[in-house]
Motif scaffolding. Sequence first.
Motif, PDB file in Angstrom:
ATOM      1  N   PHE A  25       0.815  -1.209   0.000  1.00 45.91           N
ATOM      2  CA  PHE A  25       0.000   0.000   0.000  1.00 45.91           C
ATOM      3  C   PHE A  25       0.852   1.263   0.000  1.00 45.91           C
ATOM      4  O   PHE A  25       0.531   2.238  -0.651  1.00 45.91           O
ATOM      5  CB  PHE A  25      -0.922   0.018   1.219  1.00 45.91           C
ATOM      6  N   MET A  26       1.920   1.240   0.800  1.00 48.12           N
ATOM      7  CA  MET A  26       2.765   2.432   0.951  1.00 48.12           C
ATOM      8  C   MET A  26       4.217   2.063   0.693  1.00 48.12           C
ATOM      9  O   MET A  26       5.019   1.990   1.629  1.00 48.12           O
ATOM     10  CB  MET A  26       2.589   3.000   2.360  1.00 48.12           C
ATOM     11  N   PRO A  27       4.568   1.841  -0.545  1.00 49.16           N
ATOM     12  CA  PRO A  27       5.891   1.300  -0.840  1.00 49.16           C
ATOM     13  C   PRO A  27       7.058   2.221  -0.469  1.00 49.16           C
ATOM     14  O   PRO A  27       8.102   1.743  -0.038  1.00 49.16           O
ATOM     15  CB  PRO A  27       5.844   1.068  -2.356  1.00 49.16           C
ATOM     16  N   PHE A  28       6.874   3.498  -0.630  1.00 50.48           N
ATOM     17  CA  PHE A  28       8.008   4.407  -0.420  1.00 50.48           C
ATOM     18  C   PHE A  28       8.354   4.561   1.054  1.00 50.48           C
ATOM     19  O   PHE A  28       9.497   4.363   1.464  1.00 50.48           O
ATOM     20  CB  PHE A  28       7.698   5.781  -1.025  1.00 50.48           C
ATOM     21  N   LEU A  29       7.353   4.918   1.833  1.00 53.50           N
ATOM     22  CA  LEU A  29       7.576   5.101   3.268  1.00 53.50           C
ATOM     23  C   LEU A  29       8.163   3.842   3.896  1.00 53.50           C
ATOM     24  O   LEU A  29       9.111   3.894   4.686  1.00 53.50           O
ATOM     25  CB  LEU A  29       6.250   5.438   3.959  1.00 53.50           C
TER      26      LEU A  29
END
Length: 877
Positions: free
Chosen positions: A690-694
Motif C-alpha cells: 500500500f505504501m511502498p516508499f515510506l
Amino acid sequence: MAISSKYDPSEIEHKWYSYWMDNGYFYSKPDSRPAYTIVIPPPNVTGILHMGHMLNNTIQDILIRRARLLGFNACWVPGTDHASIATEAKVVAKLKESGIEKKDLSREKFIGHAWNWTHEYGGVILEQLKKLGCSCDWERTKFTMDEDMNAAVIKTFVDLYREGKIYRGFRMVNWDPEAQTTLSDEEVIYEEKQDLLYYLSYELEDGSGTVTIATTRPETILGDTAICVNPNDERYKSLVGKYAIVPVCGRRVPIISDDYVDIEFGTGCLKVTPAHDMNDKILGEKHNLEVIDILNPDGTLNQLGLHYEGQDRAVARKAMAKELEQIGVLVKTELITHKVGTSERTKAIIEPRLSDQWFLKMEDLAEPAIEAVLSSDAINFFPKKFENTYRHWMSNIRDWNISRQLWWGQQIPAYYYGEGNNDFVVATSKTEALDMARTISGKVDLRIEDLRQDADVLDTWFSSWLWPMSVFDGINHPENEEFKYYYPTNDLVTGPDILFFWVARMIMAGYKFSEQKPFSNVYFTGLVRDKQRRKMSKSLGNSPDALQLIEDFGADGVRVGLLLSAAAGNDLLFDDALCQQGKGFANKIWNAFRLVKGWEVSDTNQPKENELALEWYTHKFDQAIAEIDDHFDKYRLSDALMTTYKLIWDDFCSWLLEAIKPEYGQPIDCTTYDRIIVLFEQNLKILHPFMPFLTEEIWQQNAIRQNHEALVVADWPKSNGFDPNFIAQFESVKEVVGQLRALRKSQQIPFKEQIQVLVYGNMDFSAELVGVIKKLTNLSEMKTVNQKEDGALSFRIGSTEYFVPVSGPVDTEGELIQLKEELKYTKGFLKAVQGKLSNERFVGNAPESVVAIEKQKEKDALEKIEMLQNRIESLEI
RNA sequence: GGGCGCUUAGCUCAGUUGGUUCAGAGCACUUGGUUUACACCCAAGGGGUCGGGGGUUCGAAUCCCUCAGCGCCCACCA
C-alpha cells in the motif's frame, strides 16, 4: 541529528524509485519460481494520468507487490494503446491548429504526423505511473503498434478470414460523420435528448386525401421510399396499396403494411427511409423497397438532397421544416424525448449508414468464453455482479464490425486485384497476396503494383483483445518460453466500462487463439467521482491534477486515500480528505519509527510485562495477517488496508508501544528492543504494497534487515496461528484501562496523579498483565480485596468489581444515575430472555446450543441485577 | 421495453450459511488533554426501530411478496 517529526515524501520517493530500478527489482525473467503476471490495461498512448488511472494502477501495484513479497516471480507488463480513433482525432485537431487539413495529406504523410505525435507524447503517462510507485517491468513496455504486435494482429485477421469467421458485408452501420468512420455498437453512446416530432401530411396520388406521418428527421423525407402502417390499424386499412407523394421531391411511394409499426406512436403512419434507419432498412428488404441515400460521408446532403445539397443534416432539417411549413405540409410539431446515438469519441450524432464493412462472427467465439466465466469458474469476476452483465451481453452477442475508415492503426490485409467488389485476397504480406491473386484470377502477369490494399484499418480493440498474449509474442510464437511461463496471466484490473469492449473480447481471443483463459481474475474498479457523486470530467473541472495530488500528499498518501473507500466495483467518491488521512497515516508511522529509533538500549533484563505485551502483539499480528490474506484472496483491498491500518495505528502504536515505552529519558532493555524492531519490520512488510516508499525508507534505516537488502523483495509474513484466548485476555486489560481512563476523566483525576485499584471478585489477570495495566493508567497498585470498598469510585466488568479509593469527597450522583439506568435496562433484558425461555415453541424448536445461551444470559442478568442493587443500596445510604 | 443491482450512524461503506460475540468500521461530530514519538496527536463519548408495508419462522438487517426511491447494463420505437 534529530529526525523531523514531519514525514516529507518528496525526496524519499524519488530516491527509492531510482534504487528499485537501478537494482532491477521490477525486472522479471522466467525462473524456477511460479509466475504471477498482470498486463496493464494499456492507456491511450497520448493520454495523461487521471484519477481513474491512479486508482486502477495503484490496485495493480498493490497486487503485484504483494505477489513479489509472497515469493512469486512477479511480472507486470506495461504499455500503451494506439487508440486508433481517439489518437487520430487528436492528430487531426492538432494539424488543424497549424492550418493543415487531413484531406490534404497523403496517407503516409498523415501517419508520419501521428507517429511524431506518438513519439512526443507517448510514454508520458508511463513516466507518471512511476511517480505513483508502479513497479512495472519497464523493459517489457509494449505498444499496440509495435512490429510484433502488428504481426500478431495481421496473423489473427488472416487466420479468422480463412476460417470463414471474418466476412465483408454491405450493411447498415454506425457512422460517425465527424471522424468519418464506422463505429462498433459498443462505441455508440445513447443519450436522452429532446427533439421536435414533426407531423407531415403527404398527398395521396389519387387525390383522395392525405396521409399524415410523424418524424424527427424531416430532411430525410427526400430518401423516403414508402409509407408503412400496421395491418391491424382500422384507420388506414383502405390506404394500403395506394400511393402517396413525398412533398418537396414529388416522389411517388407505395403505402405498405407491416406489424413493425406501432399503432400508438405518432399518427400510426411511418415514413420508410431504408438508407438512413436500421429498421427502415429491414422493412425495405422485406418489402423490396428502393434505397435512396441522400447523405455524404461527412453528414451533409448529397445531390439527392436537391436544393439542400451541401448543407449539414442538422441545418437542412431546420430549413426543410421551414419549407414544409410554407407549403402547408407541416401539420404540427411536438416535443418528445428519445434516445440519440452519439460517438463515444467525437460526440457526434451517429448516422445509420449503409456501407461495405468487415465483420467478425462472434457466436462461436462466445461459447467457451461464457462457459469460462459462468460455469467453470476458470475466470472469476470481482465483484461477482458483473458476471450477470457479462452473461447478458455474451448470450446476445452480435457480429463485430472491425473495420474503420481511419488511417491510424493496422491496415486491413485484404488486397484487391480487380475492379469487382469481391476481387480480393487476404494475406499476411503483399507478396503472398500477389501469389494468391495470380492463382485466383488466372492473371499470371499480375504485378505487385496492381494490388490495392483495403484502405480501412482495424478497430483498436482488434489489437488489444490479443494483448495478454501478444505482449509475450504468444500469437506468432506460441511455443516461446516466456509465453508458456507467464501466460495465462493472473489478474486483470480494469473498469466495468470496457467489460464488452475489452474484457469479454480478451476472453474470447484467449480461448480462440491459445485455447486457454487469458487471466484468472478480473477486478473491476469503480468510477472515480467527486464528493457530489458527479463524474470527474474536464468540462466540470472537478478532476484534481493527479501529479499535484502526489506532490501534496505523497504517492503513499494518495494511494492510501484512493484505497480507503474503493471497494471493488463501487464508485469512489474522491475527496482530498482521504489523501490527507493517508498522509496522516504515513506521518504516524514515521513518528513511531522516530520513537523507536530514538531509544537508548541497555542490556538490562526484560520486564515481564514487556514480554507479555510483545507476545500479545505477536498473536494479534498473526490474527491480522490471516485476516489480511483472506481479504486479499477475496480481492477486498480496502478491507485489507483497513485491517492493516488498525493493526498498526491502534494495536501497535497505541497499545504495544505505549505499553513497552520506557520512562522518559530511560533506556529500553535490549530484548524488548530487538523484538520491537522485528515486529516493526513485519509491519512494514504487510504495509509495503500500500505504501511502498515510506516502508522502504524505514526498512532501509532500520537496524536488522535479516535476509533481504530491500523491502521490495522481502518475504510476506506467514501467520503462525494465534491463541484467541490470549488475545481475549488482553482485550480485558484494554477494557479495564478504558474504564480507568473514563473514571479519571469523570472525576478529573489527572494522569500524573497515581491511583490505587482494589478488586473484589475474580481477577484473572496475571501479575504481568497487572503490570501492563499499572503502566498504562499510572496505578500505584492493583490488588484484590475481600470486602467491597464503601464510598469509593467503582466500575464492573463481568462479575468483578473495581474500586478506586479517593481522598476527597466523591461525587456519587452521576454513578447512581448510571447504575439505575443499567438496572432498568438489565431488568428489561431479563424479561425478554425469560419470555423466550418460557415460550415452549422456542425451547422446543431452537437448537439446544441456542437455548443454552439464553439460559446463560438469564443467569448472568440475574447476577448482574443483584450486584447493581447492592451497589445502589450502598451508595444511597 | 428487457435484465441486473442498490437503499444499514451526519458521510462512505462492512455485515459470508437466519441464532451468544449483530447492529459494526473509517471519517465527521462532542468533551477533555500538549515541557515527556506524532495536534497529520492522545483519551473518552454521543449517534441507526437496518427505505415503507406485509409474510415465513420459536427467532429476520439477513429468506419471500409488495410499494417507493436511486443506479447500471442491454434493446431499432419513428
